[in-house]
Design a protein around this motif. Structure first.
Motif, PDB file in Angstrom:
ATOM      1  N   VAL A 108       0.938  -1.338   0.166  1.00  0.00           N
ATOM      2  CA  VAL A 108       0.092  -0.205  -0.057  1.00  0.00           C
ATOM      3  C   VAL A 108       0.892   1.073  -0.302  1.00  0.00           C
ATOM      4  O   VAL A 108       0.846   2.240  -0.752  1.00  0.00           O
ATOM      5  CB  VAL A 108      -1.014   0.277   1.362  1.00  0.00           C
ATOM      6  N   ASN A 109       1.722   1.133   1.083  1.00  0.00           N
ATOM      7  CA  ASN A 109       2.181   2.293   0.969  1.00  0.00           C
ATOM      8  C   ASN A 109       4.438   2.425   0.584  1.00  0.00           C
ATOM      9  O   ASN A 109       4.965   3.112   0.507  1.00  0.00           O
ATOM     10  CB  ASN A 109       2.802   3.127   2.535  1.00  0.00           C
ATOM     11  N   THR A 386       0.163   1.176  -3.969  1.00  0.00           N
ATOM     12  CA  THR A 386      -0.639   1.600  -4.148  1.00  0.00           C
ATOM     13  C   THR A 386      -0.322   3.181  -4.392  1.00  0.00           C
ATOM     14  O   THR A 386      -0.070   3.895  -4.999  1.00  0.00           O
ATOM     15  CB  THR A 386      -1.892   1.633  -3.129  1.00  0.00           C
ATOM     16  N   LEU A 387       0.673   3.237  -3.583  1.00  0.00           N
ATOM     17  CA  LEU A 387       1.993   4.850  -3.786  1.00  0.00           C
ATOM     18  C   LEU A 387       2.443   4.848  -4.838  1.00  0.00           C
ATOM     19  O   LEU A 387       2.532   6.350  -4.880  1.00  0.00           O
ATOM     20  CB  LEU A 387       2.332   4.920  -2.223  1.00  0.00           C
ATOM     21  N   VAL A 390      -0.077   6.528  -7.614  1.00  0.00           N
ATOM     22  CA  VAL A 390      -0.055   7.501  -7.107  1.00  0.00           C
ATOM     23  C   VAL A 390       0.806   8.156  -7.558  1.00  0.00           C
ATOM     24  O   VAL A 390       0.980   9.468  -8.805  1.00  0.00           O
ATOM     25  CB  VAL A 390      -0.541   7.920  -5.951  1.00  0.00           C
ATOM     26  N   THR A 406      -9.615  -0.534  -4.152  1.00  0.00           N
ATOM     27  CA  THR A 406      -9.473   1.207  -3.542  1.00  0.00           C
ATOM     28  C   THR A 406     -10.697   1.854  -4.288  1.00  0.00           C
ATOM     29  O   THR A 406     -10.454   1.985  -5.173  1.00  0.00           O
ATOM     30  CB  THR A 406      -8.158   1.116  -4.510  1.00  0.00           C
ATOM     31  N   ILE A 408     -11.363   5.550  -4.027  1.00  0.00           N
ATOM     32  CA  ILE A 408     -10.897   6.919  -3.999  1.00  0.00           C
ATOM     33  C   ILE A 408     -12.063   8.013  -3.503  1.00  0.00           C
ATOM     34  O   ILE A 408     -13.048   8.110  -3.960  1.00  0.00           O
ATOM     35  CB  ILE A 408      -9.896   7.183  -5.317  1.00  0.00           C
ATOM     36  N   PRO A 477      -2.222   7.424   0.954  1.00  0.00           N
ATOM     37  CA  PRO A 477      -3.505   5.930   0.539  1.00  0.00           C
ATOM     38  C   PRO A 477      -3.122   5.305   2.007  1.00  0.00           C
ATOM     39  O   PRO A 477      -2.910   4.601   2.836  1.00  0.00           O
ATOM     40  CB  PRO A 477      -2.717   5.134  -0.659  1.00  0.00           C
ATOM     41  N   VAL A 495      -8.476  -0.001   0.798  1.00  0.00           N
ATOM     42  CA  VAL A 495      -7.717   1.027   0.000  1.00  0.00           C
ATOM     43  C   VAL A 495      -8.293   2.247   0.621  1.00  0.00           C
ATOM     44  O   VAL A 495      -9.010   2.142  -0.731  1.00  0.00           O
ATOM     45  CB  VAL A 495      -6.480   1.185  -0.928  1.00  0.00           C
ATOM     46  N   LEU A 497      -7.924   5.782  -0.339  1.00  0.00           N
ATOM     47  CA  LEU A 497      -7.094   6.843  -1.350  1.00  0.00           C
ATOM     48  C   LEU A 497      -7.830   7.616  -1.109  1.00  0.00           C
ATOM     49  O   LEU A 497      -8.740   8.494  -2.035  1.00  0.00           O
ATOM     50  CB  LEU A 497      -7.016   5.603  -2.474  1.00  0.00           C
ATOM     51  N   PRO A 500      -5.428  11.964  -4.412  1.00  0.00           N
ATOM     52  CA  PRO A 500      -4.670  11.114  -4.800  1.00  0.00           C
ATOM     53  C   PRO A 500      -3.347  12.171  -5.612  1.00  0.00           C
ATOM     54  O   PRO A 500      -2.274  12.497  -5.878  1.00  0.00           O
ATOM     55  CB  PRO A 500      -4.545  10.044  -5.838  1.00  0.00           C
TER      56      PRO A 500
END
Length: 528
Positions: A108-109, A386-387, A390, A406, A408, A477, A495, A497, A500
């Motif tokens: 994720v991060n 995820t990050l 982005v 995810t 948003i 995120p 997630v 988010l 973003p």
């Protein structure tokens, strides 16, 4: 400087053994955690573990409000019977938008830390104070032992007048413990859909199981006439603990890092990941008293080692004999006042706000399989975090695989997440990273409170339904998942988010962060 806290099978709350290296300079505190395989026996059964600095639970990370932690993790794992990569998460700590890359959630991060590698997490604590904890976020690795407390002291604590003692000796960590390691346990879960049942429960690293040795109980020493702030952390991967102390009511003054209006009860049910600070008034006759920590987590018939009555510790007054209490081992008071979450109120009142966005999350298990769905989607960790996606360019929900689940969310809006009533009355502890939320409707109550609901970061979901709200004023995120880590691994996760575009504009990850994924991707499968 060395902060010491023991947590082996012969653990005593006042008996230091394993050290945590800490260097203080200005408003920065540097902490070193060596993640190692150690042969330990918390409940008398010896096994290889994954632990920080050689102890279970890991040594405490202690800080003061406003400091920044620099936590260096040295991955020294070598045991092939467990995961050898690792990743540390700081449960309940709010990371800012510019620093989400240090939040610690794998895929994720960031990517995990490879064996033999090191990584330094920068953790600005901001205005937060209270009781938190750290653990591995990789797969179900923290089941093997990688968990420990984070305590952030506030010199201007608004609750200070209610207690006299608040130090390392007043930390109470409860956790579930397994004799087998996670890889075979996970294989069994995936084959049957039956979540592994723990062999025992531990209090500050000490426990017992049916037929096992009489491991010394953890002891909390008190002096008559003093008031103690006990910081209770449920560091389980599954079990729900119900905390009580014979003949001693408990006054809650903190809930998951939120200062709480004093609320006195006799028993507190704690889900995995939840934390409470309680004031204990040592006003009873000098003696030994049981600290009761019975637990539930699956059918004990599936693991005959399990005996929840053996999950306990001792409250010992100064001057009392060094012996066990003479009273029976019970599961706690029969007619005592139990905590009702909806009765909790924060010290600083904050309305939940009118929802701008409404999301409904339906949780459903696939019968006979280790698969949990959220809105018919079972979360699967992606190959690219995820990050990283982005930062690579503008994203929409179509930028993510369906299995990344995810959502948003727009900036500076009030988000309401509703969990509908369900026949599944097995409470799921849903945990939101990077933020906390208002509990507008608790699972255990029909009350709707939009005016002054408790704020926390782990809430029970199931039964009569749960409603939470939070504001998207912290772009990033943020993993939102069940803290029963077996369920998380089976897909019970999403997630959230937030904004973003702002993340992409403000986030400037370090070179060390950028090197994590290439190093992890090159690893052979047996080292991941």
């Amino acid at each position: 400087m060395h902060l010491l806290l023991a947590s082996t099978a012969l653990f005593s709350l006042l008996k230091p053994t394993v050290g945590l290296a800490v260097e203080s300079r200005a408003n920065v505190k540097a902490v070193t955690l060596d993640i190692v395989n150690a042969q330990l026996s918390p409940d008398g059964f010896s096994r290889s573990t994954v632990v920080a600095n050689g102890s279970y639970p890991g040594p405490p990370i202690i800080a003061t409000k406003g400091q920044t932690l620099l936590v260096t993790v040295n991955n020294k794992l070598t045991d092939p019977s467990m995961r050898r990569s690792t990743a540390l998460n700081f449960d309940g700590i709010f990371f800012s938008t510019t620093n989400t890359y240090n939040e610690g959630s794998p895929f994720v991060n960031m990517c995990p830390i490879a064996p033999g590698a090191s990584y330094t997490y920068e953790v600005p604590l901001g205005d937060q104070a209270g009781t938190f904890w750290y653990h591995s976020e990789l797969s179900v690795q923290y089941v093997d032992g990688l968990r420990g407390p984070i305590i952030i002291y506030d010199p201007q604590d608004p609750m200070k007048h209610l207690y006299d003692i608040d130090d390392l000796s007043t930390i109470l960590q409860v956790g579930d413990w397994w004799h087998n390691s996670t890889l075979p346990l996970l294989t069994g879960y995936e084959a049957t859909g039956i979540v592994p049942v723990s062999d025992s429960g531990t209090v500050n690293g000490a426990g017992r199981f049916n037929g096992g040795p009489e491991v010394a109980w953890a002891v909390r020493n008190v002096v008559a006439g003093k008031r103690y702030r006990l910081r209770i952390i449920n560091e389980s991967a599954r079990n729900v603990f119900t905390m009580s102390i014979d003949q001693h009511p408990l006054t809650i003054i903190e809930t998951d890092g939120v200062a709480t209006q004093p609320h006195t009860v006799d028993t507190i049910e704690m889900l995995a990941g939840q934390r409470y600070s309680v004031v204990l008034n040592a006003n009873q006759p000098v003696d030994n008293y049981w600290i009761n920590a019975p637990f539930v987590g699956g059918s004990p018939a599936r693991n005959l080692n399990q005996n929840a009555t053996l999950s306990r510790a001792i409250l010992r007054y100064e001057g009392a004999p060094i012996t066990d209490p003479t009273t029976p081992m019970t599961l706690g008071p029969v007619n005592g006042t139990a905590l009702v979450e909806a009765d909790l109120r924060p010290v600083i009142t904050q309305a939940a706000g009118t929802p701008d966005v409404n999301i409904t999350l339906d949780l459903e298990v696939v019968a006979g399989q280790a698969i949990w769905n959220v809105n018919n989607v079972s979360y699967v960790v992606p190959k690219v975090p995820t990050l990283a996606k982005v930062l690579a360019g503008p994203v929409t929900e179509a930028s993510f695989n369906t299995t990344e689940n995810t959502f948003i969310l727009p900036a500076n809006k009030n988000i309401q997440i509703s969990f509908p009533p369900t026949d599944d009355d097995d409470a799921h502890p849903l945990h939101l990273h990077g933020n906390n939320f208002h509990v507008v409707k608790s699972m255990s109550s029909d009350v709707i409170n939009e005016v002054n609901p408790i704020r926390r970061d782990v809430v029970a979901v199931g039964g009569s339904g749960t409603v939470i709200r939070f504001r998207t004023d912290n772009p990033g995120p943020w993993f939102f998942h069940c803290h029963i880590f077996w369920h998380k691994q089976a897909g019970l996760a999403t997630v959230m988010l937030v904004d973003p575009d702002t993340v992409r504009a403000k986030e400037k990850p370090s070179k060390a962060w950028e090197e994590l994924c290439p190093a992890y991707d090159k690893l052979p499968e047996d080292q991941k």
